[in-house]
Design an enzyme around this catalytic site. Structure first.
Site, mmCIF file in Angstrom:
data_model
loop_
_atom_site.group_PDB
_atom_site.id
_atom_site.type_symbol
_atom_site.label_atom_id
_atom_site.label_comp_id
_atom_site.label_asym_id
_atom_site.label_seq_id
_atom_site.Cartn_x
_atom_site.Cartn_y
_atom_site.Cartn_z
ATOM 1 C CE1 TYR A 64 54.706 -13.420 57.469
ATOM 2 C CE2 TYR A 64 55.021 -12.143 59.466
ATOM 3 C CZ TYR A 64 55.243 -12.327 58.116
ATOM 4 O OH TYR A 64 56.016 -11.429 57.424
ATOM 5 C CE1 TYR A 83 71.451 -25.559 54.160
ATOM 6 C CE2 TYR A 83 69.922 -25.613 56.003
ATOM 7 C CZ TYR A 83 70.342 -26.095 54.778
ATOM 8 O OH TYR A 83 69.653 -27.120 54.171
ATOM 9 C CB THR A 110 50.188 -12.399 48.278
ATOM 10 O OG1 THR A 110 51.554 -12.245 47.906
ATOM 11 C CG2 THR A 110 50.036 -13.632 49.153
ATOM 12 C CG ASP A 156 55.615 -14.127 43.300
ATOM 13 O OD1 ASP A 156 54.478 -14.549 43.608
ATOM 14 O OD2 ASP A 156 56.149 -13.142 43.842
ATOM 15 C CG LEU A 214 62.045 -10.418 49.244
ATOM 16 C CD1 LEU A 214 62.022 -9.640 47.927
ATOM 17 C CD2 LEU A 214 61.813 -9.476 50.399
ATOM 18 C CE LYS A 241 58.448 -13.764 57.240
ATOM 19 N NZ LYS A 241 59.291 -13.578 56.041
ATOM 20 N N GLY A 272 55.948 -9.450 44.370
ATOM 21 C CA GLY A 272 55.176 -8.781 45.407
ATOM 22 C C GLY A 272 55.596 -7.349 45.632
ATOM 23 C CG PHE A 273 54.845 -3.667 48.852
ATOM 24 C CD1 PHE A 273 54.828 -2.484 48.133
ATOM 25 C CD2 PHE A 273 55.231 -3.627 50.184
ATOM 26 C CE1 PHE A 273 55.193 -1.278 48.730
ATOM 27 C CE2 PHE A 273 55.598 -2.438 50.790
ATOM 28 C CZ PHE A 273 55.583 -1.258 50.061
#
Length: 308
Positions: free
Chosen positions: A139, A153, A35, A31, A67, A143, A10-11
């Site tokens: 989202y 963890y 997207t 990946d 990511l 997150k 991705g970006f």
């Protein structure tokens, strides 16, 4: 070092991998390209194609960078289940790989964890103001859950985890099309094509933009500097810009004759956003170096080549 990067095509991932490859590291990428439009993976990268929540890996790594996500609001609103899964089961899978490898994990969270922040610029100590059942919660809340799981963890297993919260990173390779387009790339593309510049709401909402090179520099510091176990860092700018001012700046820089068109506001869209970067400046010696005008020029020049 052996480094695993989820979402590496991705970006953000593509620019980080360019840096890591140039520094001589061995990179494996997970990946599913769901997207990805401007694929830019070097040939030296080991690619595992698939969803992060489904992948099984037995290899061990020195560093794990998570990511993989759907960061575009229009996209994650259309794919809420997939969004929540990559930020829950996907994070769990990456944590387990990290634990079995006794590796360092760097998680790319989001400034979205702050929601409609009441403190601007927003420090890492702010808990956030998020609608847990709103249209953006798939989202925002996933997150936030990822961060909670990662720190669990750290507390239960002593895992070396580091969390970063990027603020509106932009640059070349950032998708501009359809539901994936984010504000900088969409405005540039519309301006270059002569289409209307579409703004949700009245344009008075603010964001603080960060050029991708500055993000890469901060991320590598978070990865490799010793003694950052369990730390959380804002990675962004403290300089707010109104969205309507961004649109006018891009119109001026491109010489475009496009008109600004105002659309209905998006639900739960935060009215202001800017990062308090005191902690990252003091602990890592990092702050943004690329002015918005310079970063926009580089991004505009790249888009001119892409759409020519």
């Amino acid at each position: 070092m052996k480094i695993l990067v989820s979402g590496g095509a991705g970006f953000l991932g593509s620019f980080l991998i360019d840096r890591l490859i140039n520094d001589g590291h061995e990179i494996t990428v997970i990946d599913d390209f769901s997207t990805v439009k401007y694929r830019a993976l070097p040939e030296k990268v080991n690619l595992i194609k698939g969803k992060i929540e489904d992948v099984q890996i037995n290899d061990k790594f020195d560093y794990v960078v998570h990511l993989a996500a759907r960061p575009s609001p229009e996209d994650y609103i259309q794919h809420p289940v997939e969004t929540a899964m990559s930020n829950s089961m996907g994070t769990y899978k990456m944590l387990e790989i990290t634990r079995k490898s006794d590796a360092v994990m760097v998680y790319t969270s989001s400034s979205e964890v702050y929601g409609s922040a009441e403190i601007i610029p927003t420090p890492e100590t702010y808990w956030g103001k998020v609608n847990p059942i709103g249209i953006r919660s798939c989202y925002d809340e996933s997150k936030r859950f990822s961060e909670a799981l990662i720190l669990s963890y750290y507390r239960e297993y002593g895992l070396d985890v580091r969390i970063q919260r990027p603020f509106n990173v932009y640059g070349p390779r950032l998708r501009e099309d359809g539901s994936y387009g984010r504000v900088v790339s969409r405005f540039i593309y519309q301006a270059l094509k002569g289409d209307d510049i579409t703004i949700f709401g009245d344009g008075s909402q603010t964001r603080a933009f960060l050029y991708v090179d500055d993000w890469v520099e901060a991320t590598t510091k978070i990865m490799f500097i010793k003694g950052l176990k369990g730390e959380v860092f804002n990675v962004g700018s403290n300089k707010e810009m109104k969205i309507v001012d961004l649109a006018n700046l891009i119109l001026n820089m491109t010489g475009s004759k496009s008109r600004i068109k105002f659309l209905p506001p998006r639900p739960d869209d935060p009215p202001r956003r800017a990062a308090d970067i005191t902690k990252v400046r003091e602990k890592l010696g990092w702050e943004p170096k690329v002015p918005v005008e310079e970063g926009l020029k580089k991004t505009i020049d790249w888009f001119k080549q892409v759409i020519s």
